[in-house]
Design a protein around this motif. Sequence first.
Motif, PDB file in Angstrom:
ATOM      1  N   GLN A  59       0.854  -1.351   0.027  1.00 50.23           N
ATOM      2  CA  GLN A  59      -0.057  -0.040   0.007  1.00 50.23           C
ATOM      3  C   GLN A  59       0.966   1.444  -0.133  1.00 50.23           C
ATOM      4  OE1 GLN A  59      -2.129   0.567   3.613  1.00 50.23           O
ATOM      5  NE2 GLN A  59      -3.744   1.607   2.711  1.00 50.23           N
ATOM      6  N   GLU A  60       2.171   1.186   0.403  1.00 51.06           N
ATOM      7  CA  GLU A  60       2.869   2.279   0.695  1.00 51.06           C
ATOM      8  C   GLU A  60       3.091   3.124  -0.545  1.00 51.06           C
ATOM      9  OE1 GLU A  60       4.901  -1.135   3.200  1.00 51.06           O
ATOM     10  OE2 GLU A  60       3.676  -0.961   1.162  1.00 51.06           O
ATOM     11  N   PRO A  61       3.435   2.524  -1.627  1.00 53.28           N
ATOM     12  CA  PRO A  61       3.706   3.563  -2.997  1.00 53.28           C
ATOM     13  C   PRO A  61       2.379   4.563  -3.173  1.00 53.28           C
ATOM     14  CG  PRO A  61       4.292   1.293  -3.274  1.00 53.28           C
ATOM     15  CD  PRO A  61       3.338   1.409  -2.262  1.00 53.28           C
ATOM     16  N   VAL A  62       1.283   4.298  -2.792  1.00 54.37           N
ATOM     17  CA  VAL A  62       0.110   5.293  -2.964  1.00 54.37           C
ATOM     18  C   VAL A  62       0.247   6.483  -2.222  1.00 54.37           C
ATOM     19  CG1 VAL A  62      -2.329   5.484  -2.749  1.00 54.37           C
ATOM     20  CG2 VAL A  62      -1.487   3.281  -3.349  1.00 54.37           C
ATOM     21  N   VAL A  63       0.662   6.401  -1.068  1.00 50.31           N
ATOM     22  CA  VAL A  63       1.200   7.522  -0.127  1.00 50.31           C
ATOM     23  C   VAL A  63       2.438   8.306  -0.790  1.00 50.31           C
ATOM     24  CG1 VAL A  63       1.925   8.519   1.999  1.00 50.31           C
ATOM     25  CG2 VAL A  63       0.446   6.518   1.749  1.00 50.31           C
ATOM     26  N   GLY A  64       3.476   7.372  -1.319  1.00 47.02           N
ATOM     27  CA  GLY A  64       4.606   8.185  -1.701  1.00 47.02           C
ATOM     28  C   GLY A  64       4.285   8.664  -3.229  1.00 47.02           C
ATOM     29  N   ALA A  65       3.291   8.322  -3.894  1.00 47.67           N
ATOM     30  CA  ALA A  65       2.991   9.026  -5.266  1.00 47.67           C
ATOM     31  C   ALA A  65       2.334  10.281  -5.018  1.00 47.67           C
ATOM     32  CB  ALA A  65       2.240   8.015  -6.105  1.00 47.67           C
ATOM     33  N   ALA A  66       1.324  10.397  -4.022  1.00 50.29           N
ATOM     34  CA  ALA A  66       0.401  11.613  -4.114  1.00 50.29           C
ATOM     35  C   ALA A  66       0.194  12.156  -2.791  1.00 50.29           C
ATOM     36  CB  ALA A  66      -0.953  11.142  -4.765  1.00 50.29           C
ATOM     37  N   GLY A  67       0.863  11.834  -1.599  1.00 48.10           N
ATOM     38  CA  GLY A  67       0.717  12.486  -0.296  1.00 48.10           C
ATOM     39  C   GLY A  67      -0.249  11.885   0.597  1.00 48.10           C
ATOM     40  N   PRO A  68      -0.272  12.071   1.687  1.00 47.98           N
ATOM     41  CA  PRO A  68      -1.408  11.624   2.755  1.00 47.98           C
ATOM     42  C   PRO A  68      -2.701  11.766   2.395  1.00 47.98           C
ATOM     43  CG  PRO A  68       0.451  12.679   3.861  1.00 47.98           C
ATOM     44  CD  PRO A  68       0.733  12.971   2.494  1.00 47.98           C
ATOM     45  N   PHE A  69      -3.161  13.085   1.983  1.00 52.33           N
ATOM     46  CA  PHE A  69      -4.506  13.420   1.741  1.00 52.33           C
ATOM     47  C   PHE A  69      -5.278  12.451   0.609  1.00 52.33           C
ATOM     48  CE2 PHE A  69      -7.664  15.966  -0.434  1.00 52.33           C
ATOM     49  CZ  PHE A  69      -8.681  15.774   0.446  1.00 52.33           C
ATOM     50  N   PHE A  70      -4.419  12.499  -0.525  1.00 54.20           N
ATOM     51  CA  PHE A  70      -4.937  11.853  -1.643  1.00 54.20           C
ATOM     52  C   PHE A  70      -4.835  10.381  -1.551  1.00 54.20           C
ATOM     53  CE2 PHE A  70      -4.076  15.910  -3.635  1.00 54.20           C
ATOM     54  CZ  PHE A  70      -5.326  16.182  -4.416  1.00 54.20           C
ATOM     55  N   ALA A  71      -3.823   9.920  -0.753  1.00 55.07           N
ATOM     56  CA  ALA A  71      -3.950   8.391  -0.347  1.00 55.07           C
ATOM     57  C   ALA A  71      -5.040   7.943   0.424  1.00 55.07           C
ATOM     58  CB  ALA A  71      -2.658   8.213   0.404  1.00 55.07           C
ATOM     59  N   ILE A  72      -5.604   8.625   1.479  1.00 53.85           N
ATOM     60  CA  ILE A  72      -6.611   8.498   2.232  1.00 53.85           C
ATOM     61  C   ILE A  72      -7.833   8.642   1.478  1.00 53.85           C
ATOM     62  CG2 ILE A  72      -7.900   9.335   4.350  1.00 53.85           C
ATOM     63  CD1 ILE A  72      -5.174  10.064   5.252  1.00 53.85           C
ATOM     64  N   LEU A  73      -7.875   9.757   0.615  1.00 53.23           N
ATOM     65  CA  LEU A  73      -9.239   9.709  -0.059  1.00 53.23           C
ATOM     66  C   LEU A  73      -9.121   8.474  -1.344  1.00 53.23           C
ATOM     67  CD1 LEU A  73     -11.375  11.734  -1.135  1.00 53.23           C
ATOM     68  CD2 LEU A  73      -9.833  12.943  -2.742  1.00 53.23           C
ATOM     69  N   GLY A  74      -8.323   8.130  -1.728  1.00 55.69           N
ATOM     70  CA  GLY A  74      -8.258   7.121  -2.660  1.00 55.69           C
ATOM     71  C   GLY A  74      -8.611   6.076  -2.145  1.00 55.69           C
ATOM     72  N   ILE A  76     -10.816   5.463   0.364  1.00 55.63           N
ATOM     73  CA  ILE A  76     -11.949   5.642   0.439  1.00 55.63           C
ATOM     74  C   ILE A  76     -12.956   5.651  -0.647  1.00 55.63           C
ATOM     75  CG2 ILE A  76     -13.822   7.348   1.704  1.00 55.63           C
ATOM     76  CD1 ILE A  76     -11.736   8.261   3.571  1.00 55.63           C
ATOM     77  N   ALA A  77     -12.511   6.448  -1.694  1.00 56.74           N
ATOM     78  CA  ALA A  77     -13.424   6.734  -2.843  1.00 56.74           C
ATOM     79  C   ALA A  77     -13.062   5.276  -3.766  1.00 56.74           C
ATOM     80  CB  ALA A  77     -12.917   7.783  -3.721  1.00 56.74           C
ATOM     81  N   PHE A  78     -11.942   4.628  -3.720  1.00 54.15           N
ATOM     82  CA  PHE A  78     -11.926   3.796  -4.830  1.00 54.15           C
ATOM     83  C   PHE A  78     -13.174   2.335  -4.537  1.00 54.15           C
ATOM     84  CE2 PHE A  78      -9.126   1.657  -8.132  1.00 54.15           C
ATOM     85  CZ  PHE A  78      -8.908   2.830  -8.800  1.00 54.15           C
ATOM     86  N   PRO A  79     -12.970   1.981  -3.273  1.00 55.28           N
ATOM     87  CA  PRO A  79     -13.904   1.023  -2.788  1.00 55.28           C
ATOM     88  C   PRO A  79     -15.295   1.203  -3.306  1.00 55.28           C
ATOM     89  CG  PRO A  79     -12.463   1.278  -1.245  1.00 55.28           C
ATOM     90  CD  PRO A  79     -12.103   2.355  -2.159  1.00 55.28           C
ATOM     91  N   ILE A  80     -15.791   2.832  -3.406  1.00 51.61           N
ATOM     92  CA  ILE A  80     -17.035   3.133  -3.567  1.00 51.61           C
ATOM     93  C   ILE A  80     -17.302   3.121  -5.424  1.00 51.61           C
ATOM     94  CG2 ILE A  80     -18.833   4.824  -3.491  1.00 51.61           C
ATOM     95  CD1 ILE A  80     -17.509   5.819  -0.890  1.00 51.61           C
ATOM     96  N   PHE A  81     -16.299   3.607  -6.076  1.00 52.98           N
ATOM     97  CA  PHE A  81     -16.576   4.016  -7.392  1.00 52.98           C
ATOM     98  C   PHE A  81     -15.986   2.736  -8.114  1.00 52.98           C
ATOM     99  CE2 PHE A  81     -16.899   8.240  -5.563  1.00 52.98           C
ATOM    100  CZ  PHE A  81     -18.077   8.504  -5.906  1.00 52.98           C
ATOM    101  N   TRP A  82     -14.947   2.119  -7.679  1.00 50.49           N
ATOM    102  CA  TRP A  82     -14.409   1.129  -8.643  1.00 50.49           C
ATOM    103  C   TRP A  82     -14.769  -0.422  -7.884  1.00 50.49           C
ATOM    104  CZ3 TRP A  82     -12.042  -0.438 -12.647  1.00 50.49           C
ATOM    105  CH2 TRP A  82     -11.476  -1.910 -12.805  1.00 50.49           C
TER     106      TRP A  82
END
Length: 481
Positions: A59-74, A76-82
């Motif tokens: 899971q770590e590269p998600v944070v490294g790629a876009a930062g904490p806020f977008f990682a947390i948002l991702g 949360i949102a990805f399970p809903i929309f994907w």
Amino acid sequence: MQDPLSYPISQDLLEKQKQHQEDQEPPKSLTKKNKSQRLGLLPLIFLIYFHVSGGPYGQEPVVGAAGPFFAILGFIAFPIFWSAPEALITAELSTAFPNNGGFVIWAHTAFGPFWGYLMGSWKFLSGVINLASFPGLCIGYVESVAPGLVSSTLTRFSVVFFSTSILSLMNFTGLHVVAYASIPLAIISLFPFLVLSCVAIPQIDPSKWMVVNQVGRNKEWKRFFNSLLWNLNCWDSVSTLVGEIKNPKKTIPKALVSSMGFTSLAYLIPLLTSIGAISMDLDDWIDGYYAVIAEDIAGPWLKRWIKLGSVISGCGLFQAQLSTCSYQLQGMADLGILPQIFGKRSSYFDTPWVGIVFSTFVGLSVSALRLEDMRVSVNFLYSMGMLLEFGAFLWLRVKFPETHRPFKVPIGLHGLIGMCSIPCVVLLYLIFVAGIGVYLLFFVLSLLGIVLYFVLGILKANMWLEFNNVDNKKITDEDLG
């Protein structure tokens, strides 16, 4: 002369489907195994969990790629929309077509045998490349805590070869063994993250969750979405082994919902607590960084525990992915797309042993690729397959509107198009940014697959290999119940 692979779907398969829907139990002709060995709800929940996730490892590269806020948002949102659309499609079509093969059957029924075969080849290749990535992920965690331990190419390949071979043997013993083993594997591999989260709670600073950017760094959206998809895809994998599940009409929807909730919590809890409790340097957030976080927060003992957990999680991921690949090949053989030999089952364990051996061999062949290369390649092949899968789902609603669907997504066609549109946009983005190397690899693999399709047709027409006999009867809504 008709193309020897040009039947819409075998009449035998349709009869099995109708019997399955009437009895809510798989017909005896589908399997020799005792009904008590068919999968129930609890083991299926954990098997799906390992099809999709296996925990926060990777899971770590998600944070490294876009930062904490977008990682947390991702997460949360990805399970809903994907995840939710993919799971709903899987629940509807798996219960409408309760046979091994899953998405291959769906594309085959919607668009014909060529597209069913192409779906099967794309998904199988993404699956076996994914299969090869799990030992690499474990090695990444080992290297993060013991640099140089597996530094040589020979040592790395030896570790991958022996671990892969040993794990493959477990698949021979039966899917019920793999599924029930998934329960303790999931609990043991997640427990150190529960400990990490509990220890980190007093140190959490919620303002760190809102960090959008870090000075001197640009967002890596390609890596962000590739890592998100890699961590949250494959909800449809369970469809390839529906014939091994007790009462799939009720079991599959419940298992998908339960596994989705469990998976989301397994990602979000350690992500929130870890981000909130440590000093943030996005360069550190690479595969294996959770082990370093554990040492900073609690000490070397938790670092070693998470390292062990990553190996245990890798075992569960490997077992689940290998079962998907092998039962997909068996389902394709049942359809007559592949030679009968791919449908061969062990006389003792009743497992598709040829599919297991073949999938393992192909996985080992690509194990030398870097983990990041594997993710991009897997996602591209998977994205192409998912675009075809979304299209098949929508077209089956148009083509067979009155078909009996034990579980049916409770919205109309226009709503379904809207539900599928957001995931399709993500898939098209990942395809667009994949890069010339991935395009070339996809072109070569697809071309080889298409050539093989016509070669198989020649072999079948001349009876040089044995294929399942199929009926050329066109499908109607009446055929499908």
